[in-house]
Design a protein around this motif. Structure first.
Motif, PDB file in Angstrom:
ATOM      1  N   SER A 174     -49.831  26.394 -94.811  1.00  0.00           N
ATOM      2  CA  SER A 174     -50.593  26.827 -95.984  1.00  0.00           C
ATOM      3  C   SER A 174     -49.952  28.020 -96.698  1.00  0.00           C
ATOM      4  CB  SER A 174     -52.040  27.129 -95.597  1.00  0.00           C
ATOM      5  OG  SER A 174     -52.123  28.012 -94.516  1.00  0.00           O
ATOM      6  N   ALA A 175     -49.422  28.995 -95.950  1.00  0.00           N
ATOM      7  CA  ALA A 175     -48.838  30.167 -96.615  1.00  0.00           C
ATOM      8  C   ALA A 175     -47.579  29.772 -97.388  1.00  0.00           C
ATOM      9  CB  ALA A 175     -48.502  31.249 -95.591  1.00  0.00           C
ATOM     10  N   LEU A 234     -46.943  26.741 -98.665  1.00  0.00           N
ATOM     11  CA  LEU A 234     -47.343  25.955 -99.835  1.00  0.00           C
ATOM     12  C   LEU A 234     -47.843  26.871-100.948  1.00  0.00           C
ATOM     13  CD1 LEU A 234     -49.148  22.896 -98.206  1.00  0.00           C
ATOM     14  CD2 LEU A 234     -47.018  22.874 -99.497  1.00  0.00           C
ATOM     15  N   GLU A 235     -48.568  27.911-100.542  1.00  0.00           N
ATOM     16  CA  GLU A 235     -49.073  28.870-101.525  1.00  0.00           C
ATOM     17  C   GLU A 235     -47.900  29.568-102.220  1.00  0.00           C
ATOM     18  OE1 GLU A 235     -52.333  31.423-100.068  1.00  0.00           O
ATOM     19  OE2 GLU A 235     -51.119  33.019-100.913  1.00  0.00           O
ATOM     20  N   ASP A 290     -46.960  23.533 -88.263  1.00  0.00           N
ATOM     21  CA  ASP A 290     -48.355  23.288 -87.888  1.00  0.00           C
ATOM     22  C   ASP A 290     -49.338  23.789 -88.933  1.00  0.00           C
ATOM     23  OD1 ASP A 290     -47.847  22.719 -84.734  1.00  0.00           O
ATOM     24  OD2 ASP A 290     -46.587  24.329 -85.493  1.00  0.00           O
ATOM     25  N   ASP A 291     -49.023  24.910 -89.548  1.00  0.00           N
ATOM     26  CA  ASP A 291     -49.918  25.483 -90.569  1.00  0.00           C
ATOM     27  C   ASP A 291     -49.067  25.955 -91.736  1.00  0.00           C
ATOM     28  OD1 ASP A 291     -51.654  26.799 -92.179  1.00  0.00           O
ATOM     29  OD2 ASP A 291     -52.538  28.057 -90.615  1.00  0.00           O
ATOM     30  N   CYS A 351     -44.770  33.516 -85.022  1.00  0.00           N
ATOM     31  CA  CYS A 351     -44.563  32.099 -84.742  1.00  0.00           C
ATOM     32  C   CYS A 351     -43.971  31.413 -85.964  1.00  0.00           C
ATOM     33  CB  CYS A 351     -45.865  31.413 -84.354  1.00  0.00           C
ATOM     34  SG  CYS A 351     -46.310  31.675 -82.649  1.00  0.00           S
ATOM     35  N   LEU A 356     -45.046  42.039 -87.110  1.00  0.00           N
ATOM     36  CA  LEU A 356     -45.081  40.610 -86.794  1.00  0.00           C
ATOM     37  C   LEU A 356     -46.158  39.899 -87.593  1.00  0.00           C
ATOM     38  CD1 LEU A 356     -44.573  40.506 -82.922  1.00  0.00           C
ATOM     39  CD2 LEU A 356     -43.113  39.480 -84.664  1.00  0.00           C
ATOM     40  N   PHE A 357     -47.274  40.583 -87.824  1.00  0.00           N
ATOM     41  CA  PHE A 357     -48.420  39.937 -88.471  1.00  0.00           C
ATOM     42  C   PHE A 357     -48.630  40.500 -89.873  1.00  0.00           C
ATOM     43  CE2 PHE A 357     -49.051  39.298 -83.991  1.00  0.00           C
ATOM     44  CZ  PHE A 357     -49.511  37.990 -83.910  1.00  0.00           C
ATOM     45  N   HIS A 393     -53.602  16.503-101.250  1.00  0.00           N
ATOM     46  CA  HIS A 393     -54.265  17.706-100.754  1.00  0.00           C
ATOM     47  C   HIS A 393     -53.276  18.775-100.333  1.00  0.00           C
ATOM     48  CE1 HIS A 393     -57.941  15.564-101.080  1.00  0.00           C
ATOM     49  NE2 HIS A 393     -57.601  14.682-100.180  1.00  0.00           N
ATOM     50  N   GLU A 445     -46.374  27.214-104.754  1.00  0.00           N
ATOM     51  CA  GLU A 445     -47.202  27.122-105.966  1.00  0.00           C
ATOM     52  C   GLU A 445     -47.057  28.369-106.822  1.00  0.00           C
ATOM     53  OE1 GLU A 445     -50.808  24.451-104.057  1.00  0.00           O
ATOM     54  OE2 GLU A 445     -51.217  26.491-104.742  1.00  0.00           O
ATOM     55  N   ASP A 446     -47.069  29.526-106.175  1.00  0.00           N
ATOM     56  CA  ASP A 446     -46.971  30.779-106.934  1.00  0.00           C
ATOM     57  C   ASP A 446     -45.632  30.868-107.665  1.00  0.00           C
ATOM     58  OD1 ASP A 446     -49.465  31.461-106.177  1.00  0.00           O
ATOM     59  OD2 ASP A 446     -48.887  32.978-104.702  1.00  0.00           O
ATOM     60  N   THR A 485     -44.686  27.741 -86.512  1.00  0.00           N
ATOM     61  CA  THR A 485     -46.038  27.386 -86.940  1.00  0.00           C
ATOM     62  C   THR A 485     -46.122  27.364 -88.465  1.00  0.00           C
ATOM     63  OG1 THR A 485     -46.922  28.433 -84.960  1.00  0.00           O
ATOM     64  CG2 THR A 485     -48.476  27.984 -86.727  1.00  0.00           C
ATOM     65  N   ALA A 486     -45.476  28.332 -89.111  1.00  0.00           N
ATOM     66  CA  ALA A 486     -45.591  28.457 -90.564  1.00  0.00           C
ATOM     67  C   ALA A 486     -44.871  27.340 -91.314  1.00  0.00           C
ATOM     68  CB  ALA A 486     -45.044  29.810 -91.012  1.00  0.00           C
ATOM     69  N   GLU A 533     -44.864  35.808 -94.382  1.00  0.00           N
ATOM     70  CA  GLU A 533     -44.968  36.395 -93.047  1.00  0.00           C
ATOM     71  C   GLU A 533     -45.545  35.369 -92.077  1.00  0.00           C
ATOM     72  OE1 GLU A 533     -45.702  41.040 -93.390  1.00  0.00           O
ATOM     73  OE2 GLU A 533     -47.058  39.900 -94.666  1.00  0.00           O
ATOM     74  N   THR A 534     -45.003  35.365 -90.860  1.00  0.00           N
ATOM     75  CA  THR A 534     -45.274  34.230 -89.979  1.00  0.00           C
ATOM     76  C   THR A 534     -45.985  34.572 -88.680  1.00  0.00           C
ATOM     77  OG1 THR A 534     -43.060  34.449 -89.027  1.00  0.00           O
ATOM     78  CG2 THR A 534     -43.307  32.938 -90.874  1.00  0.00           C
ATOM     79  N   GLY A 535     -46.405  35.838 -88.483  1.00  0.00           N
ATOM     80  CA  GLY A 535     -47.221  36.152 -87.310  1.00  0.00           C
ATOM     81  C   GLY A 535     -46.618  35.767 -85.979  1.00  0.00           C
ATOM     82  N   GLN A 564     -55.984  29.928 -98.522  1.00  0.00           N
ATOM     83  CA  GLN A 564     -55.382  29.012 -97.560  1.00  0.00           C
ATOM     84  C   GLN A 564     -56.452  28.143 -96.887  1.00  0.00           C
ATOM     85  OE1 GLN A 564     -52.465  32.494 -96.273  1.00  0.00           O
ATOM     86  NE2 GLN A 564     -51.980  30.661 -95.150  1.00  0.00           N
TER      87      GLN A 564
END
Lengths: 224, 227
Positions: free
Chosen positions: B102-103, B105-106, B99-100, B92, A221-222, B13, B109-110, B95-96, B88-90, A94
């Motif tokens: 990346s997970a 998009l990955e 704002d971020d 938030c 959560l994480f 990108h 792709e997978d 955010t997933a 998994e989004t932690g 990432q």
């Protein structure tokens, strides 16, 4: 060296997936080992001087131009928990995406091509820092700070800990962060001459055990 | 050698580019956002059932605390398990998806690597608040799913999902008489907030209840292929 690049790379909003990881804090909260700002400080200090030091040294060595694939193997050897190896590679992949957008660079491309499923995050961090015009000490600071910044943010969410207290914990760790970053650079300089065996291999067994139990939990959560 | 300057195709990108690295067209990505319990997962399941014979589909769920949504879809067997991925989004979920990304998009792709080529990837957000929207780096179009039982004042309250989504879905219309929701008022408020943007009222309890939304997806696919 570009101070601006350092701020961008170290920013918690840098879109490299870190927000979904607690750096072991969720497992420690679940086990009752983090309950307040004092225990958060103890946890962060322990993580900084073990996993944080290893990550900082790997990042510094990568930023110094040590062969990334050798560093990636060294990271594998220094990460006992399979769950943590998986998380680190996922975060590395990432980070690669974000770094590629921020500082396009042939060395980043070469690493991505060699390890399309993701290199270890500290290795990518070091190569990204180099691509952004940063040096080993900057990369080490980034990795060291990440090793405590992630858990502190996560504990604010997990415990409802006062965010000012959490930030004060991080500020209080400032001298430790500087020390770890400098030790990491010294180790990285040795690794450039003697090989990756010269890198530190500190570990925190409770972090490894916690990561494994966390990965097996049905509700969390994480991601780590 | 760089054949094009990075700023010419900045989306390359983040893989917003309609072309994959091997030159083939990537799947259309549609996001489904909306509050907890409004029927996002039920809509995803219904869309999969309606479209899986004609399109190659995969689903990404952004569960908040568990793998509940992914497991619901697996249990319902709307798609083979290898076509469903949970991110998994932690704590938030917004955010997933914004704002971020990346997970997510990955995960896209997978899925394209594992079961592609795909025509359609549905990205379901975790149940979140009214301000959550998808990044355009992640999805090509997004629908916002609310329901009549969540309060008929939601369209009036607005927020980026209500006002700016490509499709607003008002779900569970069968419940309106039981919870005292005024569908006409919801339609008026939605039209005022959204101008020309479409609104669909649906009940997945009725036969082929997802038809209008499925037709909207078909139109997006046709436009995507034509572009």
């Amino acid at each position: 060296m570009s101070r601006s690049a350092l701020l961008i790379l170290a920013d918690g909003r840098f879109p490299a997936g870190g927000h979904a990881h607690s750096g072991g804090a969720e497992a420690a909260v679940a086990a009752g080992r983090i309950t307040d700002a004092v225990s958060l400080h103890a946890f962060c200090r322990g993580r900084l001087h073990t996993a944080g030091l290893v990550a900082a040294a790997l990042a510094a060595a990568a930023a110094d131009g040590v062969e990334p694939l050798a560093l990636d193997e060294a990271a594998d050897a220094r990460t006992a928990s399979a769950a943590l190896r998986t998380a680190s590679r996922r975060l590395g992949r990432q980070l690669m995406r974000a770094a590629h957008a921020a500082w396009p660079d042939p060395q980043l491309d070469a690493l991505a091509a060699a390890l399309p499923r993701g290199a270890h995050q500290p290795v990518v961090l070091g190569v990204a820092a180099r691509a952004g015009g940063l040096g080993p000490l900057d990369a080490a600071h980034c990795a060291a700070y990440e090793s405590v910044g992630g858990p502190a943010t996560a504990v604010v969410r997990l415990l409802g800990l006062d965010p000012f207290d959490a930030t004060a914990v991080l500020a209080g760790l400032g001298p430790d962060l500087d020390t770890v970053a400098e030790r990491a650079v010294t180790a990285a300089r040795s690794a450039a001459v003697q090989g990756v065996e010269a890198l530190p291999a500190a570990s925190a067994p409770l972090l490894d055990i916690g990561a494994e139990t966390h990965a097996a939990r049905a509700t969390r959560l994480f991601a780590s | 050698m760089h054949l094009d300057h990075p700023t010419t195709f900045p989306q390359r990108h983040t893989h917003s580019s309609p072309v994959r690295s091997d030159g083939s067209r990537r799947a259309l990505r549609i996001g489904l956002g909306g509050p907890v319990g409004s029927g996002k997962t039920a809509t995803v399941a219904a869309l999969c059932r309606a479209l899986r014979e004609e399109l190659s589909i995969a689903v990404i769920t952004n569960d908040i605390y568990t793998r509940e949504d992914a497991e619901h879809l697996l249990r319902e067997a709307v798609l083979p398990p290898e076509r469903i991925t949970a991110v998994e989004t932690g704590a938030c979920p917004h955010t997933a998806i914004r704002d971020d990304i990346s997970a997510n998009l990955e995960a896209v792709e997978d899925l394209e690597d594992a079961v592609g080529p795909l025509d359609l990837v549905l990205v379901e957000s975790g149940g979140d608040n009214l301000t959550a929207t998808f990044s355009r780096g992640l999805v090509d179009a997004q629908m916002f799913v609310i329901d009549v039982a969540g309060g008929d004042d939601i369209p009036r309250k607005g927020g980026p999902g209500v006002t700016g989504s490509d499709l607003l879905v008002v779900n569970k219309t069968d419940l309106a008489p039981h919870v005292g929701s005024d569908l006409d008022a919801m339609a008026r408020d939605a039209a005022e907030q959204r101008g020309e943007l479409p609104v669909v009222f649906q009940s997945l309890r009725s036969e082929d209840g997802v038809k209008t939304v499925a037709d909207w997806v078909r139109e997006r696919i046709a436009a995507w292929i034509a572009a």
